[in-house]
Design a protein around this motif. Sequence first.
Motif, short mmCIF file in Angstrom:
data_model
loop_
_atom_site.label_atom_id
_atom_site.label_comp_id
_atom_site.label_asym_id
_atom_site.label_seq_id
_atom_site.Cartn_x
_atom_site.Cartn_y
_atom_site.Cartn_z
N TYR A 150 73.87 -4.96 87.33
CA TYR A 150 73.94 -5.62 86.00
C TYR A 150 72.57 -5.32 85.19
CZ TYR A 150 74.38 -8.87 82.02
OH TYR A 150 74.37 -9.34 80.74
N LEU A 207 84.68 0.92 76.01
CA LEU A 207 84.76 0.28 77.10
C LEU A 207 84.42 1.19 78.33
CD1 LEU A 207 88.30 -1.67 76.95
CD2 LEU A 207 86.08 -2.56 77.09
N ILE A 210 81.25 -0.29 80.70
CA ILE A 210 81.57 -0.69 81.72
C ILE A 210 81.15 0.41 83.05
CG2 ILE A 210 83.45 -1.68 83.49
CD1 ILE A 210 84.73 -2.79 81.15
N ILE A 260 82.17 1.66 87.89
CA ILE A 260 82.78 0.30 88.07
C ILE A 260 84.06 0.03 87.64
CG2 ILE A 260 82.69 -2.05 86.98
CD1 ILE A 260 79.47 -1.46 86.61
N LEU A 261 84.67 0.77 86.76
CA LEU A 261 86.09 1.02 86.60
C LEU A 261 87.01 1.51 87.68
CD1 LEU A 261 85.84 2.32 82.80
CD2 LEU A 261 86.93 0.06 83.44
N ALA A 274 87.20 -12.24 81.29
CA ALA A 274 87.12 -10.97 81.04
C ALA A 274 88.18 -10.22 80.41
CB ALA A 274 86.25 -10.25 82.06
N TYR A 301 81.16 -8.93 79.02
CA TYR A 301 80.79 -7.95 79.67
C TYR A 301 80.27 -8.44 81.06
CZ TYR A 301 77.67 -3.85 80.65
OH TYR A 301 77.16 -2.72 81.51
N VAL A 338 82.99 -9.02 83.74
CA VAL A 338 83.31 -7.95 84.47
C VAL A 338 82.48 -7.57 85.89
CG1 VAL A 338 83.75 -5.37 84.54
CG2 VAL A 338 84.21 -6.83 82.70
N PHE A 339 81.07 -7.96 85.80
CA PHE A 339 80.18 -7.53 86.95
C PHE A 339 80.53 -8.61 88.03
CE2 PHE A 339 78.25 -5.18 83.72
CZ PHE A 339 77.43 -4.09 84.54
N TYR A 355 83.75 -7.60 89.71
CA TYR A 355 83.29 -6.39 90.54
C TYR A 355 82.64 -6.93 91.95
CZ TYR A 355 81.31 -1.95 91.90
OH TYR A 355 80.83 -0.77 92.52
#
Length: 501
Positions: free
Chosen positions: A106, A238, A242, A246-247, A273, A298, A301-302, A305
């Motif tokens: 991040y 996006l 991202i 990561i996606l 998210a 945002y 999302v991390f 993940y």
Amino acid sequence: MAAPGARRLFYAALAATLILKLLFATFLPMTGDEAYFIVWGMHPAMGYYDHPPMVGWWLSALLPFGHAEWWLRMPVILLNTFIGWAVMRILRPHRGDLAYLTGTLYLIAPVNLYNVLITTDTPVILFIFLTGWAYYQALVSQAWRDYVLSGLAVGLGMLSKYFEGLIAIALGAHWLLLDRRRRSFLGLLLVAAIGAALFAQNIWWNYEHCWDNFLFNLVNRTHHGLRVDGPPVYLLTLLYLITPPILLGLYRVRGQIRARLREPLVGGFAVFAGVPLLLFGLLSFKNQIGLHWLLGFYPFVFVLYGALCEAKAQRMALRFMFWFSAAHVVLLGTLLALPTPALKHIAPKFYPIVVLGSHTAAVWKAAEPYAAGRHLATRGYATAGILEYHTQRHFAVFGTGSDHGREDDSLTDFRNWNGQNVLLISTNDLPATAYAPYFEKVRKVVVDVQGAPISLILGDGFKYAQYYAKILKPIRNSYYRFPHWLPVGQCPFTQRYFGTK
């Protein structure tokens, strides 16, 4: 990677990214939007035209201690450093040393390095994150204290920017879809009650000030009709934000996400998210979704993940993110190192405004000899903000302006200008005749600053009646038309010029 190595990497990234952001914040000239919000801080109020007042309050607190760019940007410099640490802290009890890798990931993401601009997004990003973090803690602990903290964050976020409402929707969606515990429902009601109590201040201010925030955000800037380019641009945004690794990592663990949705760490942050990003996707059919709109959601999302992806995927993502971010740093560093005249060939259309922002002292030195006995003005809120920030003298916005940046409607009373003289500084090349209807006499002087023509319009004998008919009436018709169902307490703009709400 052993735990000590992951920890060292995280804290090295924490220090290095903080230093890098300080350097960017020091050498990047103040932008027009930032300067506009600094003007808010120079004129403390309980609310402002475009958005709720939080960033204005923060800047009001900072300005007595200095005006340097790095100082006024300190909240955003520290913001993502804090969130990177918090992402690690959330994950640490569950993922051990992998939490440090996610936190590092991040911290070094490009947008977290170059985003050193102090805007209305700065406080709302913080409060959105704190809302989600506190509510996650409440899901785990079921402690009233955590619900209270989440409610306070909702209320303070709503006093920052209305995107906070999307995380509030996400909290409700989490209970409806995944939780259904009675205590959670009562906690959700407590969050809503505290948030609403704080937000009531903004509702009252809007009622007494033309419903400025609501008209701007929900009426005046709303695109009518469908945008065929909206969804593809949103998906590309996006992808950029991202990043593909990561996606890809989230795609590979999609089965785990489904299987573990009722766990607060997975289900909570997936909803925090996913629901706002889905709503933005639907909105993209009507409006262009700016990258900065997404930054509050945002970090979630991390967390998601980091909760699911193993060391191999995280190391791959770190390698990609390092080189991806390095390219951004090199590009931005190169642009900042270039001599100003070189930018004339890169962005010739915007070169005059670049010069006004980066060499404001030279522009003012050329204009100041003409300023004695004159009201000061520009044609737009960005140039007005930049000049006011650097000169500490008020610059009005002359003309109809745009749907953005209309705070000067409350700061300047053009009735007091009648018969007086004006100096207008402009970065465009409009002839003096464009201003002739509003003055008894007008002339134009062009000064050269770093190869950019800066126009100085010298207007003598301001004609208020003409300005009222050609400028103020269209402003009222465009930006102060209230829906019939909306009760209006006071409207200083329409009362001042038209004697009516």
